[in-house]
Design a protein around this motif. Sequence first.
Motif, PDB file in Angstrom:
ATOM      1  N   ARG A 196     -11.370  11.150 -19.778  1.00  0.00           N
ATOM      2  CA  ARG A 196     -11.959  11.405 -18.456  1.00  0.00           C
ATOM      3  C   ARG A 196     -11.359  12.668 -17.851  1.00  0.00           C
ATOM      4  NH1 ARG A 196     -15.044   7.350 -16.573  1.00  0.00           N
ATOM      5  NH2 ARG A 196     -14.976   8.077 -14.427  1.00  0.00           N
ATOM      6  N   VAL A 197     -12.127  13.317 -16.986  1.00  0.00           N
ATOM      7  CA  VAL A 197     -11.703  14.531 -16.311  1.00  0.00           C
ATOM      8  C   VAL A 197     -11.848  14.321 -14.808  1.00  0.00           C
ATOM      9  CG1 VAL A 197     -14.010  15.548 -16.451  1.00  0.00           C
ATOM     10  CG2 VAL A 197     -12.034  17.037 -16.146  1.00  0.00           C
ATOM     11  N   ARG A 198     -10.935  14.936 -14.043  1.00  0.00           N
ATOM     12  CA  ARG A 198     -10.958  14.806 -12.589  1.00  0.00           C
ATOM     13  C   ARG A 198     -10.965  16.191 -11.962  1.00  0.00           C
ATOM     14  NH1 ARG A 198      -6.510  12.652 -12.010  1.00  0.00           N
ATOM     15  NH2 ARG A 198      -7.084  10.450 -11.896  1.00  0.00           N
ATOM     16  N   LEU A 199     -11.829  16.374 -10.975  1.00  0.00           N
ATOM     17  CA  LEU A 199     -11.885  17.597 -10.182  1.00  0.00           C
ATOM     18  C   LEU A 199     -11.561  17.242  -8.743  1.00  0.00           C
ATOM     19  CD1 LEU A 199     -12.692  20.554  -9.453  1.00  0.00           C
ATOM     20  CD2 LEU A 199     -15.050  19.718  -9.251  1.00  0.00           C
ATOM     21  N   THR A 200     -10.584  17.944  -8.171  1.00  0.00           N
ATOM     22  CA  THR A 200     -10.199  17.706  -6.777  1.00  0.00           C
ATOM     23  C   THR A 200     -10.325  19.013  -6.012  1.00  0.00           C
ATOM     24  OG1 THR A 200      -8.629  16.008  -7.476  1.00  0.00           O
ATOM     25  CG2 THR A 200      -8.409  16.855  -5.240  1.00  0.00           C
ATOM     26  N   VAL A 201     -11.039  18.975  -4.907  1.00  0.00           N
ATOM     27  CA  VAL A 201     -11.205  20.132  -4.021  1.00  0.00           C
ATOM     28  C   VAL A 201     -10.626  19.762  -2.660  1.00  0.00           C
ATOM     29  CG1 VAL A 201     -12.808  21.788  -3.019  1.00  0.00           C
ATOM     30  CG2 VAL A 201     -13.314  20.771  -5.250  1.00  0.00           C
ATOM     31  N   THR A 202      -9.612  20.492  -2.204  1.00  0.00           N
ATOM     32  CA  THR A 202      -8.976  20.206  -0.914  1.00  0.00           C
ATOM     33  C   THR A 202      -8.941  21.470  -0.075  1.00  0.00           C
ATOM     34  OG1 THR A 202      -6.786  20.644  -1.856  1.00  0.00           O
ATOM     35  CG2 THR A 202      -7.547  18.352  -1.861  1.00  0.00           C
ATOM     36  N   ASP A 203      -9.008  21.280   1.233  1.00  0.00           N
ATOM     37  CA  ASP A 203      -8.867  22.415   2.159  1.00  0.00           C
ATOM     38  C   ASP A 203      -7.994  21.975   3.319  1.00  0.00           C
ATOM     39  OD1 ASP A 203     -10.538  21.607   4.628  1.00  0.00           O
ATOM     40  OD2 ASP A 203     -11.953  21.274   2.986  1.00  0.00           O
ATOM     41  N   ASP A 204      -7.533  22.952   4.107  1.00  0.00           N
ATOM     42  CA  ASP A 204      -6.656  22.657   5.248  1.00  0.00           C
ATOM     43  C   ASP A 204      -7.395  22.803   6.562  1.00  0.00           C
ATOM     44  OD1 ASP A 204      -7.024  25.345   5.288  1.00  0.00           O
ATOM     45  OD2 ASP A 204      -4.895  25.892   5.405  1.00  0.00           O
ATOM     46  N   GLY A 205      -8.722  22.658   6.533  1.00  0.00           N
ATOM     47  CA  GLY A 205      -9.501  22.787   7.757  1.00  0.00           C
ATOM     48  C   GLY A 205      -9.400  21.550   8.619  1.00  0.00           C
ATOM     49  N   ARG A 206     -10.233  21.546   9.639  1.00  0.00           N
ATOM     50  CA  ARG A 206     -10.208  20.407  10.549  1.00  0.00           C
ATOM     51  C   ARG A 206     -10.868  19.202   9.875  1.00  0.00           C
ATOM     52  NH1 ARG A 206     -14.722  23.299  12.810  1.00  0.00           N
ATOM     53  NH2 ARG A 206     -16.623  22.026  12.690  1.00  0.00           N
ATOM     54  N   GLY A 207     -10.453  18.020  10.243  1.00  0.00           N
ATOM     55  CA  GLY A 207     -11.082  16.791   9.776  1.00  0.00           C
ATOM     56  C   GLY A 207     -11.524  15.980  10.968  1.00  0.00           C
ATOM     57  N   ASP A 208     -12.834  15.877  11.196  1.00  0.00           N
ATOM     58  CA  ASP A 208     -13.318  15.163  12.381  1.00  0.00           C
ATOM     59  C   ASP A 208     -13.141  13.660  12.261  1.00  0.00           C
ATOM     60  OD1 ASP A 208     -14.022  17.550  13.415  1.00  0.00           O
ATOM     61  OD2 ASP A 208     -16.115  17.452  12.726  1.00  0.00           O
ATOM     62  N   ALA A 209     -13.076  13.137  11.026  1.00  0.00           N
ATOM     63  CA  ALA A 209     -12.914  11.709  10.853  1.00  0.00           C
ATOM     64  C   ALA A 209     -11.448  11.351  10.963  1.00  0.00           C
ATOM     65  CB  ALA A 209     -13.465  11.278   9.493  1.00  0.00           C
ATOM     66  N   PRO A 210     -11.107  10.106  11.290  1.00  0.00           N
ATOM     67  CA  PRO A 210      -9.721   9.690  11.363  1.00  0.00           C
ATOM     68  C   PRO A 210      -9.044   9.838  10.014  1.00  0.00           C
ATOM     69  CG  PRO A 210     -11.175   8.077  12.378  1.00  0.00           C
ATOM     70  CD  PRO A 210     -12.038   9.059  11.678  1.00  0.00           C
TER      71      PRO A 210
END
Length: 403
Positions: free
Chosen positions: A325-339
């Motif tokens: 299996r392969v995993r792709l993770t995309v993360t950013d440091d922007g705002r998060g409107d959800a809790p």
Amino acid sequence: MTRDGSPGWKERRRLRKEHRRPGPPGPVALLPWLLMGLGAFSNLFQDKTTNPWIGGLGLLAFNSLYISVVFRGFDRRKRESPVSYVLLGALAAVTFALAIGYGGSWLLFFPLLSLACGTILRGRRLGICLFALAVTASAVAAWRGDGDSTPWTLGYGTFISGGVTAAILTLSETVMELRATRQELARTAVEKERLRFSRDLHDLLGHTLSVIVVKSEAARRLAPGDMGAALLQVADIESVGRQALTEIREAVTGYREGSLATELDRARSALTAARIEPSVRRSGPPLAPQTEALLGWVVREAVTNVLRHSTATACAFVVDGTPERVRLTVTDDGRGDAPAAAPTPGIGGTGLKGLTERLATAGGSLTAGPKPGGGFMVTAELPVDAPEAPDTSQSGASAGSPG
């Protein structure tokens, strides 16, 4: 075709021919069999029948009941109603009365009764009824001893009449149902292709237009102080536009397969133009083309959301996995409107929802949600050799969630 786009006379003739394909025979096709009663009718005027008025009324009643039963047999709703069975029972009573009372040519009403049974009854009930009618017709013919044919011939004809009629009608109805099913499958195939094109068009244009907007803003910012850098951004806009035209043509023909490496390179360029620092780390085994294409769609959708909604300053792409299996993770440091919470499946607009369904059909999964401490994260997992996923979802407007 005519000038206004409507079909010409040749096309209309072809369509009429297609609609005239053979279907189940109508009830009128069974009416000529009433001519078998002409012998009984002639007996009424040859002094061969006692009480001819009773025979004439019986003949009229038989013909009326036969026509009613046959016409009801070609309407499934009427055929299965209690009225049809009552009429069939009355027809049987008249047939037995005339055959027993007069014999001779009147015995030929047994095959007509069997034919009427074949239009109404189906399955086990039909078999029992035809066997009983054949045995009874043979017995009555043997008892009377004045029939135009031998008793066993009459019994055989009685059994065959109903059996063949029921078989032909059942086969014809099956053909019509198969024809309707084929038309429904054709409509489903057209709808499936529309969904595929709508989904691909959304994913293609949503990302491409976002990149063009970002690079146009960068060119406008750079133009007053650095015309060379601004022209480079304009050249990138031209390149993105040309690539979008190629991808749209491929989407129309259904042969588009994205490359994960290509999408990551495009993501770097678009994020850099938007003053977002990209970082890419890739490891793991080689991936199948279908897996690469699906992960490329995830990168494209994630970058589109980062450019539109996140106000991030950095975005990281991590590709790793095992031989299975392969995993792709995309993360950013922007705002998060959800809790702040753990990533939750299904969060996001229709873009992420469509990707979730697409990955699920290929044996994978997609989760998206705000990161603890801020930012947004998208995680996709797939088998290294993911099977081709059928087009079962439709993407609408781009995702409206942060990140």
